[in-house]
Design an enzyme around this catalytic site. Sequence first.
Site, PDB file in Angstrom:
ATOM      1  CE1 TYR A 170      40.445  35.820  36.368  1.00 12.89           C
ATOM      2  CE2 TYR A 170      39.127  34.017  37.211  1.00 12.89           C
ATOM      3  CZ  TYR A 170      39.269  35.358  36.892  1.00 12.89           C
ATOM      4  OH  TYR A 170      38.222  36.234  37.109  1.00 12.89           O
ATOM      5  CG  ASP A 187      43.421  33.727  28.862  1.00 14.56           C
ATOM      6  OD1 ASP A 187      42.572  33.551  29.761  1.00 14.56           O
ATOM      7  OD2 ASP A 187      43.897  34.841  28.583  1.00 14.56           O
ATOM      8  CE  LYS A 196      45.181  40.492  33.327  1.00 10.38           C
ATOM      9  NZ  LYS A 196      44.683  41.038  34.597  1.00 10.38           N
TER      10      LYS A 196
HETATM   11  P1  KE4 Z   1      39.267  40.442  33.106  1.00 13.18           P
HETATM   12  O1  KE4 Z   1      37.837  39.968  32.910  1.00 13.18           O
HETATM   13  O2  KE4 Z   1      39.616  40.613  34.574  1.00 13.18           O
HETATM   14  O3  KE4 Z   1      39.636  41.657  32.262  1.00 13.18           O
HETATM   15  O4  KE4 Z   1      40.231  39.283  32.545  1.00 13.18           O
HETATM   16  C1  KE4 Z   1      40.079  37.977  33.037  1.00 13.18           C
HETATM   17  C2  KE4 Z   1      41.372  37.222  32.804  1.00 13.18           C
HETATM   18  C3  KE4 Z   1      41.438  36.340  31.739  1.00 13.18           C
HETATM   19  N1  KE4 Z   1      42.572  35.658  31.476  1.00 13.18           N
HETATM   20  C4  KE4 Z   1      43.679  35.818  32.252  1.00 13.18           C
HETATM   21  C5  KE4 Z   1      44.909  35.019  31.936  1.00 13.18           C
HETATM   22  C6  KE4 Z   1      43.658  36.710  33.355  1.00 13.18           C
HETATM   23  O5  KE4 Z   1      44.759  36.838  34.132  1.00 13.18           O
HETATM   24  C7  KE4 Z   1      42.494  37.427  33.642  1.00 13.18           C
HETATM   25  C8  KE4 Z   1      42.395  38.386  34.825  1.00 13.18           C
HETATM   26  N2  KE4 Z   1      43.528  38.385  35.708  1.00 13.18           N
HETATM   27  C9  KE4 Z   1      43.225  38.779  37.063  1.00 13.18           C
HETATM   28  C10 KE4 Z   1      44.461  38.641  37.962  1.00 13.18           C
HETATM   29  N3  KE4 Z   1      45.518  37.830  37.491  1.00 13.18           N
HETATM   30  C11 KE4 Z   1      42.701  40.175  37.103  1.00 13.18           C
HETATM   31  C12 KE4 Z   1      42.675  40.807  38.474  1.00 13.18           C
HETATM   32  C13 KE4 Z   1      41.320  40.743  39.116  1.00 13.18           C
HETATM   33  O6  KE4 Z   1      40.604  39.722  38.964  1.00 13.18           O
HETATM   34  O7  KE4 Z   1      40.959  41.738  39.776  1.00 13.18           O
END
Ligand code: KE4
Length: 431
Positions: free
Chosen positions: A145, A240, A268
């Site tokens: 993701y 990523d 994060k």
């Molecule tokens: P954000 O746009 O949520 O800050 O980051 C997206 C993203 C990009 N790359 C990786 C590897 C990620 O894990 C994420 C976001 N992770 C999710 C859960 N694993 C965030 C939680 C959510 O969507 O509420």
Amino acid sequence: MGSTIRSEKAFERAKQVIPGGVNSPVRAFGGVGRGPLFIASACGSGVTDVDGNRYIDYVGSWGPMILGHAHRQVVRAIQQAAEKGTSYGAPTEQETELAERIVGAFDSIEKVRLVSSGTEAAMTAVRLARAFTGRQCIIKMVGCYHGHSDAMLVRAGSGTVEHGVPSSAGVPDGVASQTIAVPYNDVEAVRQAFVRFADAIAAVIVEPIAANMGVILPVEGYLEGLRHLCDQNGAVLIFDEVITGFRVAFGGAQHRYGVRADLTCLGKIVGGGLPAAVVGGRGEIMDLLAPLGPVYQAGTLSGNPLAVAAANKTLEILEKPDVYRTLEEKGAALEAGLTDAADRAGVRLTVNRAGSILSGFFTAGSVLRFEDVQGSDIAFFKRFFTQMLAQGVYVAPSAYEAMFVSLAHSDEDIAKTVEAAYNAFVKAGRE
Ligand code: KE4
């Protein structure tokens, strides 16, 4: 766990004005068949819901809270920054300090651009790769993701190496078709995509340690294979590291595996729990960004002073000696405890771990790609989740997420978690 009536009422109220009652889908607990907990506060290794129930927290805000919640020094840094104003829309020296820390932490990063979310970081990395190569196609891995930009909301097409199809409504077919989704941990599939789509591939984007289908580690030679194929075909390798950056090592998975990316996405932890993320990498690629180059990217709150204050303090603490040894010890203790508890309860459990992130899969076999996760006992996971929550342990409400251990998780927290897991294994097995 006592009553959660106030969470239930809060959820009903929220659903009147927020789609699904939450501001990010996974928070809705849809994967575990009950309503979400509404959190009132958090401190150290624990969160407290609006009904006053305290839980040992392994969600950790999905990764950022590696120091534990409400870390005194981080909170103080945010307070001090806020007293000077919350946003200027102008450059600050603290942003440069943060950029220098990140460049110092990652051998592959020469320049960075601060953004506000991991989605923005990945979206910008893809745009940069397309501009740098003059090509349009992107290879991503099934189960990884990279946020919710259109090009990333794509699932594999009918065959294993086909143009992608949208995984979300509202994503144009034309955008999705430029993304090719192939299995994780399969270098041959990536090689075939390069053969099939030859000079059209701008980049390969991958979570070097996958953590959005549960935690899955790269098999021997996988990351090196991606590096070789990108070099051979003139494509950009994007790691990523939104989850793994500053999590599995101060220099992320790249430090752990010794494979350099051309572009890296961070998020994060790098925001210390506030909205900040990063796209960084080779200077010749990063210099394509406006105002220097032709690739437009912008953000009102990019490099926000409060987020940067939290980030600088967080990285300052993480850079101290023995931090990652301590995180490794905590992660290893939890893995060993869960594995032993499963053995004692007669439950088939496979644990994948990298430092202080881990996932338990209810299956006997190894878990190396998305299909292996899908083949695990998801129904058992839902029962396990409910039993853990009832005993005051808050793991992610999805079998496709990770457990995050922080520096604030004590030996007692881990012992309580292991005991709760044994009870949960036994009770979930009886249902
Ligand atoms: P954000 O746009 O949520 O800050 O980051 C997206 C993203 C990009 N790359 C990786 C590897 C990620 O894990 C994420 C976001 N992770 C999710 C859960 N694993 C965030 C939680 C959510 O969507 O509420």
